[in-house]
Design a protein around this motif. Structure first.
Motif, mmCIF file in Angstrom:
data_model
loop_
_atom_site.group_PDB
_atom_site.id
_atom_site.type_symbol
_atom_site.label_atom_id
_atom_site.label_comp_id
_atom_site.label_asym_id
_atom_site.label_seq_id
_atom_site.Cartn_x
_atom_site.Cartn_y
_atom_site.Cartn_z
ATOM 1 N N ALA A 156 0.659 -1.228 0.004
ATOM 2 C CA ALA A 156 0.069 0.031 0.133
ATOM 3 C C ALA A 156 0.727 1.445 -0.224
ATOM 4 C CB ALA A 156 -0.797 -0.056 1.222
ATOM 5 N N THR A 157 2.077 1.041 0.518
ATOM 6 C CA THR A 157 2.782 2.188 0.277
ATOM 7 C C THR A 157 4.219 2.392 -0.506
ATOM 8 O OG1 THR A 157 4.334 1.291 2.213
ATOM 9 C CG2 THR A 157 2.463 2.692 2.774
ATOM 10 N N SER A 158 4.672 1.403 -0.951
ATOM 11 C CA SER A 158 5.834 1.389 -1.523
ATOM 12 C C SER A 158 5.971 0.289 -2.723
ATOM 13 C CB SER A 158 7.218 1.451 -0.951
ATOM 14 O OG SER A 158 7.250 0.388 0.177
ATOM 15 N N GLY A 159 5.044 -0.462 -3.156
ATOM 16 C CA GLY A 159 4.968 -1.327 -3.954
ATOM 17 C C GLY A 159 5.264 -0.999 -5.479
ATOM 18 N N THR A 160 5.448 -2.051 -6.261
ATOM 19 C CA THR A 160 5.979 -1.568 -7.573
ATOM 20 C C THR A 160 5.059 -1.008 -8.564
ATOM 21 O OG1 THR A 160 5.519 -3.847 -8.280
ATOM 22 C CG2 THR A 160 7.725 -3.451 -7.580
ATOM 23 N N ASP A 161 3.502 -1.468 -8.010
ATOM 24 C CA ASP A 161 2.745 -1.069 -8.668
ATOM 25 C C ASP A 161 1.396 -0.777 -7.832
ATOM 26 O OD1 ASP A 161 0.668 0.196 -10.472
ATOM 27 O OD2 ASP A 161 1.271 -1.016 -12.258
ATOM 28 N N ILE A 162 1.349 0.213 -7.002
ATOM 29 C CA ILE A 162 0.499 0.382 -5.969
ATOM 30 C C ILE A 162 -1.209 0.006 -6.505
ATOM 31 C CG2 ILE A 162 -0.540 1.834 -4.166
ATOM 32 C CD1 ILE A 162 2.137 2.901 -3.765
ATOM 33 N N GLU A 163 -1.321 0.777 -7.638
ATOM 34 C CA GLU A 163 -2.787 0.691 -8.126
ATOM 35 C C GLU A 163 -3.001 -0.554 -8.556
ATOM 36 O OE1 GLU A 163 -5.254 2.991 -7.831
ATOM 37 O OE2 GLU A 163 -3.803 4.104 -6.835
ATOM 38 N N ALA A 164 -2.088 -1.373 -9.291
ATOM 39 C CA ALA A 164 -2.115 -2.592 -9.918
ATOM 40 C C ALA A 164 -2.529 -3.917 -8.671
ATOM 41 C CB ALA A 164 -1.337 -3.110 -10.768
ATOM 42 N N THR A 165 -2.021 -3.287 -7.573
ATOM 43 C CA THR A 165 -1.919 -4.443 -6.428
ATOM 44 C C THR A 165 -3.417 -3.937 -5.487
ATOM 45 O OG1 THR A 165 -0.383 -2.810 -4.961
ATOM 46 C CG2 THR A 165 0.516 -4.699 -6.482
ATOM 47 N N ARG A 166 -3.943 -3.015 -5.729
ATOM 48 C CA ARG A 166 -4.964 -2.769 -4.655
ATOM 49 C C ARG A 166 -5.756 -3.633 -4.746
ATOM 50 N NH1 ARG A 166 -4.115 1.959 -2.441
ATOM 51 N NH2 ARG A 166 -4.430 2.974 -4.240
ATOM 52 N N PRO A 167 -6.577 -4.454 -5.224
ATOM 53 C CA PRO A 167 -7.346 -5.706 -5.133
ATOM 54 C C PRO A 167 -6.436 -6.834 -4.264
ATOM 55 C CG PRO A 167 -7.524 -5.286 -7.504
ATOM 56 C CD PRO A 167 -6.424 -4.292 -6.975
ATOM 57 N N LEU A 168 -5.093 -6.937 -4.511
ATOM 58 C CA LEU A 168 -4.398 -7.773 -3.659
ATOM 59 C C LEU A 168 -4.191 -7.164 -1.987
ATOM 60 C CD1 LEU A 168 -1.478 -8.483 -6.072
ATOM 61 C CD2 LEU A 168 -3.607 -10.075 -5.550
ATOM 62 N N GLN A 169 -4.283 -5.895 -2.087
ATOM 63 C CA GLN A 169 -4.036 -5.372 -0.669
ATOM 64 C C GLN A 169 -5.387 -5.594 -0.013
ATOM 65 O OE1 GLN A 169 -3.219 -1.118 -1.395
ATOM 66 N NE2 GLN A 169 -1.937 -1.422 -2.942
ATOM 67 N N TYR A 170 -6.544 -5.397 -0.645
ATOM 68 C CA TYR A 170 -7.690 -5.813 0.022
ATOM 69 C C TYR A 170 -7.937 -7.281 0.418
ATOM 70 C CZ TYR A 170 -9.374 -0.879 -0.370
ATOM 71 O OH TYR A 170 -9.668 0.375 -0.368
ATOM 72 N N GLY A 171 -7.520 -8.055 -0.533
ATOM 73 C CA GLY A 171 -7.534 -9.530 -0.376
ATOM 74 C C GLY A 171 -6.684 -9.879 0.790
ATOM 75 N N ALA A 172 -5.507 -9.501 0.825
ATOM 76 C CA ALA A 172 -4.509 -9.786 2.032
ATOM 77 C C ALA A 172 -5.375 -9.335 3.389
ATOM 78 C CB ALA A 172 -3.268 -9.188 1.553
ATOM 79 N N SER A 173 -5.992 -8.074 3.148
ATOM 80 C CA SER A 173 -6.758 -7.732 4.581
ATOM 81 C C SER A 173 -7.686 -8.628 4.815
ATOM 82 C CB SER A 173 -7.255 -6.312 4.385
ATOM 83 O OG SER A 173 -6.076 -5.293 3.966
ATOM 84 N N VAL A 174 -8.585 -9.263 4.184
ATOM 85 C CA VAL A 174 -9.612 -10.051 4.560
ATOM 86 C C VAL A 174 -9.076 -11.196 4.974
ATOM 87 C CG1 VAL A 174 -11.375 -11.451 3.277
ATOM 88 C CG2 VAL A 174 -11.064 -9.134 2.601
ATOM 89 N N VAL A 175 -7.945 -11.902 4.212
ATOM 90 C CA VAL A 175 -7.594 -12.861 4.610
ATOM 91 C C VAL A 175 -6.847 -12.796 6.266
ATOM 92 C CG1 VAL A 175 -5.420 -14.744 4.552
ATOM 93 C CG2 VAL A 175 -6.621 -14.053 2.432
ATOM 94 N N LEU A 176 -6.246 -11.699 6.623
ATOM 95 C CA LEU A 176 -5.604 -11.292 7.811
ATOM 96 C C LEU A 176 -6.823 -11.365 8.740
ATOM 97 C CD1 LEU A 176 -3.406 -10.530 9.750
ATOM 98 C CD2 LEU A 176 -3.810 -8.190 9.025
ATOM 99 N N VAL A 177 -7.851 -10.747 8.359
ATOM 100 C CA VAL A 177 -8.908 -10.692 9.445
ATOM 101 C C VAL A 177 -9.641 -11.946 9.697
ATOM 102 C CG1 VAL A 177 -11.420 -9.993 9.512
ATOM 103 C CG2 VAL A 177 -9.743 -8.263 8.662
ATOM 104 N N VAL A 178 -9.670 -12.926 8.649
ATOM 105 C CA VAL A 178 -10.254 -14.188 8.669
ATOM 106 C C VAL A 178 -9.124 -15.074 9.796
ATOM 107 C CG1 VAL A 178 -10.958 -16.301 7.388
ATOM 108 C CG2 VAL A 178 -11.712 -14.213 6.752
ATOM 109 N N LEU A 179 -7.868 -15.021 9.357
ATOM 110 C CA LEU A 179 -7.054 -15.493 10.018
ATOM 111 C C LEU A 179 -7.208 -15.226 11.597
ATOM 112 C CD1 LEU A 179 -4.594 -17.693 9.704
ATOM 113 C CD2 LEU A 179 -2.840 -15.764 9.515
ATOM 114 N N VAL A 180 -6.910 -14.110 12.098
ATOM 115 C CA VAL A 180 -7.153 -13.447 13.374
ATOM 116 C C VAL A 180 -8.334 -14.126 13.852
ATOM 117 C CG1 VAL A 180 -7.510 -11.673 14.878
ATOM 118 C CG2 VAL A 180 -5.615 -11.562 13.033
ATOM 119 N N PHE A 181 -9.504 -14.295 13.430
ATOM 120 C CA PHE A 181 -10.847 -14.732 13.696
ATOM 121 C C PHE A 181 -10.743 -16.123 13.934
ATOM 122 C CE2 PHE A 181 -15.022 -16.670 12.781
ATOM 123 C CZ PHE A 181 -15.684 -16.022 13.828
ATOM 124 N N ALA A 182 -9.865 -16.622 13.013
ATOM 125 C CA ALA A 182 -10.168 -18.308 12.998
ATOM 126 C C ALA A 182 -9.340 -18.691 14.454
ATOM 127 C CB ALA A 182 -9.490 -18.895 11.842
#
Length: 287
Positions: A245-271
């Motif tokens: 989100a701050t210094s990736g090679t292509d921040i806009e292209a990775t935007r869905p990946l950022q949100y996807g990783a965030s969802v996975v983190l929330v689910v992992l902590v919940f689990a």
């Protein structure tokens, strides 16, 4: 006059309960709003491949499997070290120590440590574990740093749980001939176990979501190594999200990946938290 005062108290009580209900509803709505935003933006990348593949194409494609493994190892490893040490410290403070100035100062220091920003623990871990102990930027340094960060939470919650055990139970056990150690191990700790597990859940959740504490000690943005070693750095979801989100090679292209990783983190902590809660309830049922 009495009827009027009763009516005022009833109205005040109704208004208070209404305010609390509104606050609870606002909190729940905010939670579901955050989850909704994350899921909607992550939907294009969510899938089995995202969970089971490593990143590729300069981190603009692929999945987060190494990050999931690294996050789980860091959080569970921290709990492995922090839980027994924190419980032992709380038992000493509550069951053996007296309220001397030194003990009062120690309790105050533990309470203050619970509010220290995680970046301070990260710098401590870098100085002590990575440099002084010679562990470098590694999984072990990250685990030990998160363990130190989790200790105040576990100590405070465990001591509170121990204080809830009636003193009469201790006296009855000692009167029947049990030693203090036997009383603590067989009466006090089992009775306080639900509270101890609550502290463990809180510590686990915080350790899994920390970024600043591991960015200097145990996490890297990318590692080509497939295996896991205590003396090598790992990828972790919080740090992965931060860098993308701050210094990736292509921040806009990775935007869905950022949100996807965030969802996975929330689910992992919940689990992980759910697993700890189930263990707590199972132990509570046995006692």
């Amino acid at each position: 006059m009495k009827l009027k005062n009763f009516g005022l108290r009833q109205a005040a009580g109704f208004a208070g309960f209404a305010a609390m209900r509104l606050a609870a509803a606002a909190s729940v709505l905010a939670l579901f709003g955050v989850l909704g935003v994350l899921i909607v933006n992550a939907w294009p990348v969510l899938g089995w491949d995202f969970l089971t593949q490593p990143p590729r194409d300069m981190m603009t494609a692929g999945g987060v499997f190494p990050c999931i493994v690294g996050t789980a190892l860091l959080a569970l490893g921290a709990l492995f070290f922090a839980l027994p040490l924190g419980v032992a410290s709380a038992v000493y403070l509550n069951e053996y120590s007296r309220d001397t100035p030194a003990v009062v100062l120690l309790r105050l220091s533990i309470a203050n440590l619970a509010g220290v920003p995680s970046i301070v623990f990260g710098l401590f871990g870098l100085t002590f574990f990575s440099v002084f102990c010679g562990f470098g930027v590694s999984l072990l340094s990250g685990i030990l740093t998160l363990a130190v960060l989790s200790l105040p939470i576990i100590i405070n919650t465990t001591e509170s749980a121990l204080k809830q055990v009636p003193g009469d139970w201790r006296e009855a056990s000692l009167a029947l001939g049990a030693t203090r150690r036997e009383t603590i191990m067989k009466i006090v700790l089992p009775s306080a176990l639900p509270g101890i597990m609550t502290g463990a859940i809180l510590a686990l959740a915080r350790a899994a979501g920390e970024t600043a504490a591991i960015m200097y000690t145990g996490a890297v943005f990318f590692t080509p190594k497939e295996g896991v070693s205590l003396f090598e750095p790992v990828m972790a979801l919080p740090y992965h999200i931060y860098v993308m989100a701050t210094s990736g090679t292509d921040i806009e292209a990775t935007r869905p990946l950022q949100y996807g990783a965030s969802v996975v983190l929330v689910v992992l902590v919940f689990a992980m938290s759910l697993a700890a809660i189930l263990i707590r309830e199972f132990r509570r049922g046995k006692h």
